[in-house]
Design a protein around this motif. Structure first.
Motif: not given
Length: 261
Positions: A164, A167-168
Protein backbone atom coordinates in the motif's frame (compact mmCIF):
# COMPACT_ATOMS: atom_id res chain seq x y z
CA UNK A 1 -5.71 -46.28 7.86
CA UNK A 2 -7.69 -43.49 6.21
CA UNK A 3 -6.16 -40.23 5.07
CA UNK A 4 -7.48 -36.71 4.98
CA UNK A 5 -6.56 -33.79 2.72
CA UNK A 6 -6.99 -30.33 4.25
CA UNK A 7 -7.03 -27.32 1.91
CA UNK A 8 -6.70 -23.77 3.21
CA UNK A 9 -7.23 -21.28 0.37
CA UNK A 10 -6.03 -17.85 1.49
CA UNK A 11 -5.89 -14.57 -0.40
CA UNK A 12 -2.18 -15.03 -1.15
CA UNK A 13 -1.27 -18.67 -0.44
CA UNK A 14 -3.08 -22.00 -0.67
CA UNK A 15 -1.85 -24.51 1.90
CA UNK A 16 -2.40 -28.25 1.80
CA UNK A 17 -2.03 -30.72 4.65
CA UNK A 18 -2.11 -34.51 4.51
CA UNK A 19 -3.22 -36.34 7.65
CA UNK A 20 -3.40 -39.99 8.58
CA UNK A 21 -6.43 -40.91 10.62
CA UNK A 22 -6.80 -43.09 13.69
CA UNK A 23 -9.59 -43.30 16.24
CA UNK A 24 -7.76 -40.86 18.52
CA UNK A 25 -6.37 -37.92 16.58
CA UNK A 26 -5.09 -36.84 13.16
CA UNK A 27 -1.36 -37.10 12.48
CA UNK A 28 0.15 -34.60 10.04
CA UNK A 29 2.16 -36.41 7.35
CA UNK A 30 3.11 -33.50 5.10
CA UNK A 31 2.34 -30.00 3.88
CA UNK A 32 2.58 -28.07 0.62
CA UNK A 33 2.08 -24.41 -0.31
CA UNK A 34 1.10 -22.91 -3.67
CA UNK A 35 0.30 -19.36 -4.74
CA UNK A 36 -3.41 -18.53 -4.81
CA UNK A 37 -4.39 -17.28 -8.28
CA UNK A 38 -6.92 -14.53 -8.82
CA UNK A 39 -9.11 -16.94 -10.81
CA UNK A 40 -9.18 -20.72 -11.10
CA UNK A 41 -11.30 -23.35 -12.84
CA UNK A 42 -12.28 -26.60 -11.16
CA UNK A 43 -9.91 -28.47 -13.49
CA UNK A 44 -7.03 -26.17 -12.53
CA UNK A 45 -7.85 -26.57 -8.84
CA UNK A 46 -7.95 -30.36 -9.23
CA UNK A 47 -4.54 -30.28 -10.94
CA UNK A 48 -3.14 -28.09 -8.13
CA UNK A 49 -4.45 -30.47 -5.48
CA UNK A 50 -3.02 -33.43 -7.37
CA UNK A 51 0.36 -31.71 -7.60
CA UNK A 52 0.27 -30.98 -3.88
CA UNK A 53 -0.52 -34.60 -3.07
CA UNK A 54 2.30 -35.76 -5.35
CA UNK A 55 4.70 -33.34 -3.62
CA UNK A 56 3.67 -34.89 -0.30
CA UNK A 57 4.21 -38.38 -1.73
CA UNK A 58 0.55 -39.39 -1.59
CA UNK A 59 -2.23 -40.67 -3.82
CA UNK A 60 -5.66 -38.97 -3.88
CA UNK A 61 -7.49 -39.44 -0.58
CA UNK A 62 -11.12 -40.29 0.08
CA UNK A 63 -11.62 -37.47 2.58
CA UNK A 64 -11.14 -33.72 2.23
CA UNK A 65 -12.05 -30.50 3.99
CA UNK A 66 -11.85 -27.01 2.52
CA UNK A 67 -11.40 -23.56 4.01
CA UNK A 68 -11.61 -20.78 1.43
CA UNK A 69 -11.61 -17.04 2.21
CA UNK A 70 -11.96 -16.08 -1.47
CA UNK A 71 -15.68 -16.53 -2.28
CA UNK A 72 -15.14 -16.53 -6.05
CA UNK A 73 -12.85 -19.58 -5.75
CA UNK A 74 -14.91 -21.68 -3.34
CA UNK A 75 -17.15 -23.41 -5.86
CA UNK A 76 -14.26 -24.38 -8.14
CA UNK A 77 -12.38 -25.90 -5.21
CA UNK A 78 -15.48 -27.70 -3.96
CA UNK A 79 -16.01 -29.34 -7.35
CA UNK A 80 -12.30 -30.07 -7.78
CA UNK A 81 -12.04 -31.90 -4.47
CA UNK A 82 -15.20 -33.90 -5.21
CA UNK A 83 -13.70 -35.00 -8.55
CA UNK A 84 -10.32 -35.79 -7.01
CA UNK A 85 -11.52 -37.63 -3.91
CA UNK A 86 -14.71 -39.16 -5.26
CA UNK A 87 -16.77 -37.79 -2.36
CA UNK A 88 -18.13 -34.40 -1.38
CA UNK A 89 -15.58 -32.41 0.59
CA UNK A 90 -16.63 -30.66 3.78
CA UNK A 91 -16.53 -26.86 3.44
CA UNK A 92 -16.00 -24.85 6.63
CA UNK A 93 -18.85 -22.40 7.06
CA UNK A 94 -22.44 -22.15 8.30
CA UNK A 95 -23.92 -25.57 9.03
CA UNK A 96 -20.62 -27.20 9.96
CA UNK A 97 -19.92 -27.80 13.66
CA UNK A 98 -16.74 -26.42 15.21
CA UNK A 99 -17.20 -27.63 18.77
CA UNK A 100 -16.53 -24.08 20.02
CA UNK A 101 -19.13 -21.72 21.44
CA UNK A 102 -18.91 -18.33 19.72
CA UNK A 103 -19.63 -15.02 21.39
CA UNK A 104 -19.93 -13.18 18.07
CA UNK A 105 -22.81 -11.00 16.91
CA UNK A 106 -23.07 -12.97 13.66
CA UNK A 107 -21.03 -16.22 13.69
CA UNK A 108 -21.52 -16.50 9.91
CA UNK A 109 -19.17 -13.51 9.52
CA UNK A 110 -16.22 -15.41 11.01
CA UNK A 111 -13.89 -16.59 8.23
CA UNK A 112 -13.26 -20.34 7.93
CA UNK A 113 -9.52 -19.94 8.52
CA UNK A 114 -10.26 -18.05 11.74
CA UNK A 115 -12.55 -20.84 12.91
CA UNK A 116 -9.84 -23.41 12.19
CA UNK A 117 -7.29 -21.37 14.15
CA UNK A 118 -9.65 -21.14 17.13
CA UNK A 119 -10.35 -24.88 17.15
CA UNK A 120 -6.68 -25.85 16.88
CA UNK A 121 -5.44 -23.27 19.40
CA UNK A 122 -7.93 -24.36 22.06
CA UNK A 123 -7.20 -28.05 21.45
CA UNK A 124 -3.42 -27.63 21.61
CA UNK A 125 -2.95 -24.86 24.18
CA UNK A 126 -6.10 -24.85 26.28
CA UNK A 127 -8.01 -21.77 27.39
CA UNK A 128 -7.58 -18.88 27.55
CA UNK A 129 -5.34 -18.47 24.51
CA UNK A 130 -4.65 -15.86 21.83
CA UNK A 131 -3.97 -17.07 18.28
CA UNK A 132 -2.41 -14.62 15.81
CA UNK A 133 -2.40 -15.52 12.11
CA UNK A 134 -0.11 -13.50 9.83
CA UNK A 135 -1.15 -13.28 6.20
CA UNK A 136 -2.76 -10.77 3.86
CA UNK A 137 -4.42 -9.67 7.08
CA UNK A 138 -3.16 -10.03 10.63
CA UNK A 139 -5.91 -11.81 12.57
CA UNK A 140 -6.13 -12.11 16.35
CA UNK A 141 -8.45 -14.80 17.72
CA UNK A 142 -9.24 -14.66 21.44
CA UNK A 143 -10.46 -17.70 23.41
CA UNK A 144 -11.52 -16.90 26.97
CA UNK A 145 -11.02 -18.97 30.12
CA UNK A 146 -14.29 -20.86 29.48
CA UNK A 147 -13.07 -21.96 26.06
CA UNK A 148 -15.46 -19.62 24.24
CA UNK A 149 -14.41 -17.68 21.16
CA UNK A 150 -14.67 -14.17 22.60
CA UNK A 151 -13.95 -12.34 19.34
CA UNK A 152 -10.91 -10.98 17.61
CA UNK A 153 -9.06 -8.30 15.71
CA UNK A 154 -8.45 -7.94 11.96
CA UNK A 155 -5.70 -5.60 10.72
CA UNK A 156 -3.72 -5.16 7.46
CA UNK A 157 -0.86 -7.64 7.14
CA UNK A 158 2.82 -6.76 6.75
CA UNK A 159 2.99 -7.38 3.00
CA UNK A 160 -0.25 -5.48 2.42
CA UNK A 161 1.08 -2.51 4.37
CA UNK A 162 4.30 -2.42 2.38
CA UNK A 163 2.44 -2.75 -0.92
CA UNK A 164 0.00 0.00 0.00
CA UNK A 165 2.84 2.39 0.80
CA UNK A 166 4.57 1.73 -2.52
CA UNK A 167 1.35 2.06 -4.51
CA UNK A 168 0.00 5.16 -2.80
CA UNK A 169 3.22 7.17 -2.52
CA UNK A 170 4.97 7.71 -5.86
CA UNK A 171 8.46 8.06 -4.41
CA UNK A 172 8.34 5.05 -2.11
CA UNK A 173 9.68 1.72 -3.44
CA UNK A 174 8.72 -1.87 -2.74
CA UNK A 175 10.90 -3.18 0.06
CA UNK A 176 12.24 -6.47 1.35
CA UNK A 177 10.20 -7.46 4.38
CA UNK A 178 12.89 -7.77 7.03
CA UNK A 179 13.74 -5.91 10.21
CA UNK A 180 16.33 -3.11 9.82
CA UNK A 181 19.35 -2.85 12.11
CA UNK A 182 18.06 0.34 13.74
CA UNK A 183 14.64 1.75 14.51
CA UNK A 184 15.69 5.13 13.10
CA UNK A 185 16.17 4.50 9.39
CA UNK A 186 18.98 6.29 7.54
CA UNK A 187 17.60 5.47 4.11
CA UNK A 188 14.11 5.38 2.64
CA UNK A 189 14.20 1.58 2.51
CA UNK A 190 15.38 1.25 6.12
CA UNK A 191 12.80 3.81 7.27
CA UNK A 192 10.04 1.86 5.53
CA UNK A 193 11.26 -1.44 6.95
CA UNK A 194 11.20 0.10 10.40
CA UNK A 195 7.68 1.40 9.93
CA UNK A 196 6.29 -1.74 8.33
CA UNK A 197 8.12 -4.60 10.05
CA UNK A 198 9.03 -3.14 13.43
CA UNK A 199 5.73 -1.28 13.38
CA UNK A 200 3.89 -4.57 12.95
CA UNK A 201 5.73 -6.08 15.92
CA UNK A 202 4.94 -3.02 18.05
CA UNK A 203 1.28 -3.16 17.02
CA UNK A 204 1.05 -6.85 17.91
CA UNK A 205 2.69 -6.26 21.28
CA UNK A 206 0.36 -3.36 22.02
CA UNK A 207 -2.75 -5.28 21.03
CA UNK A 208 -1.72 -8.28 23.15
CA UNK A 209 -1.48 -5.91 26.13
CA UNK A 210 -4.90 -4.44 25.35
CA UNK A 211 -6.47 -7.88 24.97
CA UNK A 212 -5.02 -8.94 28.34
CA UNK A 213 -6.50 -5.82 29.96
CA UNK A 214 -9.93 -6.55 28.51
CA UNK A 215 -9.86 -10.33 28.93
CA UNK A 216 -8.66 -10.14 32.53
CA UNK A 217 -6.60 -13.31 32.15
CA UNK A 218 -3.01 -14.02 31.27
CA UNK A 219 -3.17 -16.05 28.07
CA UNK A 220 -0.46 -17.79 26.04
CA UNK A 221 0.09 -16.36 22.57
CA UNK A 222 0.35 -18.58 19.49
CA UNK A 223 1.72 -17.18 16.24
CA UNK A 224 1.18 -18.76 12.83
CA UNK A 225 1.25 -17.75 9.17
CA UNK A 226 3.70 -15.95 6.89
CA UNK A 227 6.94 -14.95 8.57
CA UNK A 228 5.70 -15.98 12.03
CA UNK A 229 9.17 -17.02 13.18
CA UNK A 230 10.72 -13.68 12.16
CA UNK A 231 7.96 -11.59 13.76
CA UNK A 232 8.05 -13.67 16.95
CA UNK A 233 11.73 -12.80 17.37
CA UNK A 234 10.82 -9.08 17.41
CA UNK A 235 8.06 -9.27 20.02
CA UNK A 236 8.35 -8.37 23.70
CA UNK A 237 5.83 -11.05 24.58
CA UNK A 238 6.75 -14.71 24.74
CA UNK A 239 5.04 -16.58 21.93
CA UNK A 240 4.79 -20.08 20.52
CA UNK A 241 5.21 -20.37 16.74
CA UNK A 242 2.89 -23.02 15.30
CA UNK A 243 3.19 -23.15 11.52
CA UNK A 244 0.53 -25.83 10.96
CA UNK A 245 -2.16 -24.45 13.30
CA UNK A 246 -4.79 -23.78 10.62
CA UNK A 247 -4.34 -27.12 8.87
CA UNK A 248 -4.66 -29.01 12.16
CA UNK A 249 -7.77 -27.02 12.97
CA UNK A 250 -9.33 -28.13 9.69
CA UNK A 251 -8.52 -31.76 10.50
CA UNK A 252 -10.16 -31.41 13.92
CA UNK A 253 -13.27 -29.84 12.38
CA UNK A 254 -13.46 -32.77 9.96
CA UNK A 255 -13.23 -35.16 12.91
CA UNK A 256 -16.12 -33.41 14.67
CA UNK A 257 -18.32 -33.58 11.56
CA UNK A 258 -17.34 -36.91 10.02
CA UNK A 259 -20.12 -38.83 11.78
CA UNK A 260 -22.63 -36.76 9.79
CA UNK A 261 -21.22 -38.03 6.50
Amino acid sequence: MSRLLTVDVGNTTTRFGLFSWTDDAPELLGTCELTTPARITSDEARIQAGQALAAMGAEPTQNAILSCVVPTLTDAWRRALADLCGVRALVVGPGLKSGVRMRYDDPAEVGPDRIADVVAARAAYGAPVIAIDLGTTTNFEVIDAEGTFAGGIIAPGVALGARSLAQAAARLPMIELRAPENVIGRSTQAAMQSGVVLGEAARIDGLIDSIADELGDGAPVVLTGDGAQAIAALLRHETVVDETLTLRGLALIWQINRKKR
